[in-house]
Design an enzyme around this catalytic site. Structure first.
Site, PDB file in Angstrom:
ATOM      1  N   GLY A   1     -14.735  -8.292   8.691  1.00 34.71           N
ATOM      2  CA  GLY A   1     -15.461  -7.710   9.831  1.00 34.71           C
ATOM      3  C   GLY A   1     -16.228  -6.475   9.409  1.00 34.71           C
ATOM      4  O   GLY A   1     -17.402  -6.291   9.777  1.00 34.71           O
TER       5      GLY A   1
ATOM      6  N   LYS B   1       0.752 -11.243   8.182  1.00 33.73           N
ATOM      7  CA  LYS B   1      -0.186 -10.384   8.918  1.00 33.73           C
ATOM      8  C   LYS B   1      -1.080  -9.617   7.946  1.00 33.73           C
ATOM      9  O   LYS B   1      -2.282  -9.470   8.177  1.00 33.73           O
ATOM     10  CB  LYS B   1       0.572  -9.382   9.785  1.00 33.73           C
ATOM     11  CG  LYS B   1       1.157  -9.966  11.051  1.00 33.73           C
ATOM     12  CD  LYS B   1       1.757  -8.835  11.876  1.00 33.73           C
ATOM     13  CE  LYS B   1       2.442  -9.349  13.120  1.00 33.73           C
ATOM     14  NZ  LYS B   1       3.238  -8.301  13.774  1.00 33.73           N
TER      15      LYS B   1
ATOM     16  N   TYR C   1       3.543 -15.803   1.602  1.00 31.75           N
ATOM     17  CA  TYR C   1       2.555 -15.301   0.631  1.00 31.75           C
ATOM     18  C   TYR C   1       1.504 -16.387   0.336  1.00 31.75           C
ATOM     19  O   TYR C   1       0.299 -16.151   0.470  1.00 31.75           O
ATOM     20  CB  TYR C   1       3.284 -14.900  -0.643  1.00 31.75           C
ATOM     21  CG  TYR C   1       2.413 -14.269  -1.713  1.00 31.75           C
ATOM     22  CD1 TYR C   1       1.929 -12.967  -1.583  1.00 31.75           C
ATOM     23  CD2 TYR C   1       2.090 -14.970  -2.877  1.00 31.75           C
ATOM     24  CE1 TYR C   1       1.154 -12.382  -2.582  1.00 31.75           C
ATOM     25  CE2 TYR C   1       1.317 -14.387  -3.876  1.00 31.75           C
ATOM     26  CZ  TYR C   1       0.852 -13.102  -3.723  1.00 31.75           C
ATOM     27  OH  TYR C   1       0.080 -12.525  -4.714  1.00 31.75           O
TER      28      TYR C   1
ATOM     29  N   GLY D   1       2.900   0.477  -3.207  1.00 31.19           N
ATOM     30  CA  GLY D   1       2.075   1.381  -4.020  1.00 31.19           C
ATOM     31  C   GLY D   1       2.691   2.772  -4.054  1.00 31.19           C
ATOM     32  O   GLY D   1       3.618   3.072  -3.301  1.00 31.19           O
TER      33      GLY D   1
ATOM     34  N   VAL E   1      -3.758  -2.227   6.564  1.00 36.10           N
ATOM     35  CA  VAL E   1      -4.912  -3.125   6.753  1.00 36.10           C
ATOM     36  C   VAL E   1      -4.764  -4.057   7.951  1.00 36.10           C
ATOM     37  O   VAL E   1      -5.739  -4.700   8.357  1.00 36.10           O
ATOM     38  CB  VAL E   1      -5.218  -3.986   5.497  1.00 36.10           C
ATOM     39  CG1 VAL E   1      -5.754  -3.154   4.360  1.00 36.10           C
ATOM     40  CG2 VAL E   1      -4.015  -4.820   5.084  1.00 36.10           C
TER      41      VAL E   1
HETATM   42  P1  NAD Z   1       1.266  -4.220  -5.710  1.00 33.23           P
HETATM   43  O1  NAD Z   1       2.390  -4.554  -4.808  1.00 33.23           O
HETATM   44  O2  NAD Z   1       1.499  -3.243  -6.811  1.00 33.23           O
HETATM   45  O3  NAD Z   1       0.013  -3.703  -4.885  1.00 33.23           O
HETATM   46  C1  NAD Z   1      -0.240  -4.026  -3.551  1.00 33.23           C
HETATM   47  C2  NAD Z   1      -0.711  -2.775  -2.854  1.00 33.23           C
HETATM   48  O4  NAD Z   1      -1.037  -3.100  -1.496  1.00 33.23           O
HETATM   49  C3  NAD Z   1       0.363  -1.679  -2.803  1.00 33.23           C
HETATM   50  O5  NAD Z   1      -0.208  -0.438  -3.131  1.00 33.23           O
HETATM   51  C4  NAD Z   1       0.836  -1.709  -1.362  1.00 33.23           C
HETATM   52  O6  NAD Z   1       1.356  -0.468  -0.910  1.00 33.23           O
HETATM   53  C5  NAD Z   1      -0.430  -2.128  -0.648  1.00 33.23           C
HETATM   54  N1  NAD Z   1      -0.183  -2.760   0.652  1.00 33.23           N
HETATM   55  C6  NAD Z   1       0.695  -3.752   0.937  1.00 33.23           C
HETATM   56  N2  NAD Z   1       0.634  -4.072   2.239  1.00 33.23           N
HETATM   57  C7  NAD Z   1      -0.326  -3.280   2.791  1.00 33.23           C
HETATM   58  C8  NAD Z   1      -0.846  -3.118   4.102  1.00 33.23           C
HETATM   59  N3  NAD Z   1      -0.399  -3.867   5.123  1.00 33.23           N
HETATM   60  N4  NAD Z   1      -1.814  -2.184   4.314  1.00 33.23           N
HETATM   61  C9  NAD Z   1      -2.267  -1.403   3.300  1.00 33.23           C
HETATM   62  N5  NAD Z   1      -1.801  -1.503   2.039  1.00 33.23           N
HETATM   63  C10 NAD Z   1      -0.840  -2.430   1.786  1.00 33.23           C
HETATM   64  O7  NAD Z   1       0.764  -5.625  -6.318  1.00 33.23           O
HETATM   65  P2  NAD Z   1      -0.403  -5.930  -7.378  1.00 33.23           P
HETATM   66  O8  NAD Z   1       0.196  -6.735  -8.470  1.00 33.23           O
HETATM   67  O9  NAD Z   1      -1.162  -4.722  -7.697  1.00 33.23           O
HETATM   68  O10 NAD Z   1      -1.314  -6.922  -6.525  1.00 33.23           O
HETATM   69  C11 NAD Z   1      -2.530  -6.516  -5.934  1.00 33.23           C
HETATM   70  C12 NAD Z   1      -3.206  -7.713  -5.292  1.00 33.23           C
HETATM   71  O11 NAD Z   1      -3.480  -8.703  -6.283  1.00 33.23           O
HETATM   72  C13 NAD Z   1      -2.353  -8.378  -4.214  1.00 33.23           C
HETATM   73  O12 NAD Z   1      -3.201  -8.795  -3.156  1.00 33.23           O
HETATM   74  C14 NAD Z   1      -1.792  -9.585  -4.931  1.00 33.23           C
HETATM   75  O13 NAD Z   1      -1.518 -10.635  -4.035  1.00 33.23           O
HETATM   76  C15 NAD Z   1      -2.915  -9.932  -5.889  1.00 33.23           C
HETATM   77  N6  NAD Z   1      -2.392 -10.671  -7.053  1.00 33.23           N
HETATM   78  C16 NAD Z   1      -1.689 -10.014  -8.023  1.00 33.23           C
HETATM   79  C17 NAD Z   1      -1.203 -10.753  -9.102  1.00 33.23           C
HETATM   80  C18 NAD Z   1      -0.439 -10.101 -10.218  1.00 33.23           C
HETATM   81  O14 NAD Z   1       0.077 -10.822 -11.072  1.00 33.23           O
HETATM   82  N7  NAD Z   1      -0.320  -8.798 -10.315  1.00 33.23           N
HETATM   83  C19 NAD Z   1      -1.420 -12.133  -9.166  1.00 33.23           C
HETATM   84  C20 NAD Z   1      -2.125 -12.742  -8.142  1.00 33.23           C
HETATM   85  C21 NAD Z   1      -2.628 -12.011  -7.091  1.00 33.23           C
END
Ligand code: NAD
Ligand code: UDP
Length: 308
Positions: free
Chosen positions: A100, A89, A143, A36, A57
């Site tokens: 929780g 994790k 994943y 992000g 998280v």
């Molecule tokens: P993204 O990588 O842009 O966003 C993920 C965000 O989570 C980022 O801001 C990152 O910094 C933050 N993050 C990662 N690990 C973290 C941690 N340990 N603690 C705190 N923050 C953390 O991806 P996105 O496309 O925006 O996806 C968001 C969610 O939607 C994800 O959970 C992803 O699995 C899910 N998702 C997205 C898609 C898609 O096509 N975009 C499809 C299926 C599922």
């Protein structure tokens, strides 16, 4: 309401924060900024109803909130494979920590699950009742299995502790604020075309995906969180299916320029086909995507122009 969005500085998370703020809510955006960016939420920082917390998280956190959206997790294959153990994790500990907290403060909690729980599907299109075809020991497993375990945790907290859950299986979503080095196909092709570089089609390009524009997805997510008819899992995505070769051709058509298409090796366990069955979302949420790929691509190209 006061709402916590984990992963709120990411691609989907930042659009969700925008939507919740414009709906009049208070938003706590929690993110470790792995994939992000502060730039995605810079326009919200001066808003008194918006708060950014830099936090991981994997470690527990507290917040007095009415709702939680758990989106924290890298979503692009190169990013989630960069540190696969950390990805597991993030999914598993992140889910436990959100659940929780939801249990303690009695908050409704949303899980951003994924079409990856279906793996390389043998049922097409994929309904929620399909249990999937997932390699547990491959490069994508951190994943896929992390997200599957998170779903398990959500349903166990729901059954055991009556936590008010919502689990959505999100299919490939694209739009402005994807990272230019994200590695996912839509941003890769657009950035390559804008730079006049060859478009990298993996394998023969006959594999399919179904792409949902971000505005449609966020509308579906918010509707799902509001209703009480189902806790999920529910598919959210656009059922229009395209081959990667067709996506490359469309991108070239709308960007213009002289880029060629080159073929690179297909990554291991790359699903051959993927299309959501959205019958449940249409019935329960009265929702279906409205932005066709052509229009969404043009809006995403406009975002990347001048940025690459
Ligand atoms: P993204 O990588 O842009 O966003 C993920 C965000 O989570 C980022 O801001 C990152 O910094 C933050 N993050 C990662 N690990 C973290 C941690 N340990 N603690 C705190 N923050 C953390 O991806 P996105 O496309 O925006 O996806 C968001 C969610 O939607 C994800 O959970 C992803 O699995 C899910 N998702 C997205 C898609 C898609 O096509 N975009 C499809 C299926 C599922
Ligand atoms: N892909 C491609 N070229 C790229 C990036 C990805 O052909 O530069 C392919 C990839 O092999 C997959 C599809 O596009 O078949 C979607 O990949 P992405 O990483 O966007 O999402 P996922 O595989 O997780 O659905």
């Amino acid at each position: 309401m006061r709402i916590l969005v984990t992963g709120g500085a990411g691609f989907l998370g930042s659009h969700l924060c925008d939507r919740l703020i414009s709906d009049g809510h208070e938003v706590v955006c929690l993110d470790n900024l792995f994939t992000g960016r502060k730039e995605n939420i810079a326009h919200l920082l001066a808003n008194p109803r918006f708060e950014f917390v830099r936090h991981d998280v994997v470690d527990p956190f507290k917040a007095e909130v009415d709702q939680i959206y758990n989106l924290a997790c890298p979503a692009s294959p190169p990013h989630y494979q960069y540190n696969p153990i950390k990805t597991v994790k993030t999914s598993v500990m992140g889910a436990i920590n959100c659940l929780g907290l939801a249990k303690r403060v009695k908050a409704r909690v949303f899980q951003a699950s994924t079409s990856e729980v279906y793996g390389d599907p043998q049922v097409h299109p994929q309904p929620e009742s399909y249990w999937g075809h997932v390699n547990p020991v491959g490069r994508r497993s951190c994943y896929d299995e992390g997200k599957r375990c998170a779903e398990t945790l959500f349903f166990d907290y729901h059954r055991e502790n009556r936590v008010d859950i919502r689990v959505a299986r999100i299919f490939n979503t694209y739009g402005p604020r994807m990272l230019s080095d994200d590695g996912r196909v839509v941003s890769n092709f657009i950035v390559q075309a804008l730079r006049g570089e060859p478009l990298t089609v993996y394998g023969d390009g006959a594999q399919t995906r179904s792409f949902c524009f971000v505005d449609d997805l966020i509308e579906g997510v918010v509707r799902f969180m509001k209703q009480t008819g189902t806790v999920g899992p529910i598919n959210l995505g656009n059922p229009d299916e395209f081959t990667m070769l067709r996506l490359a051709e469309l991108t070239l058509k709308y960007v213009g320029g002289k880029s060629k298409i080159v073929h690179k090796p297909l990554p291991a366990d790359d699903p051959r086909q993927r299309r959501p069955d959205i019958t449940l979302a249409r019935r329960v949420l009265k929702w279906k995507p409205s932005v066709p790929l052509e229009e969404g691509l043009k809006r995403t190209i406009a975002y990347f122009r001048g940025r690459v």
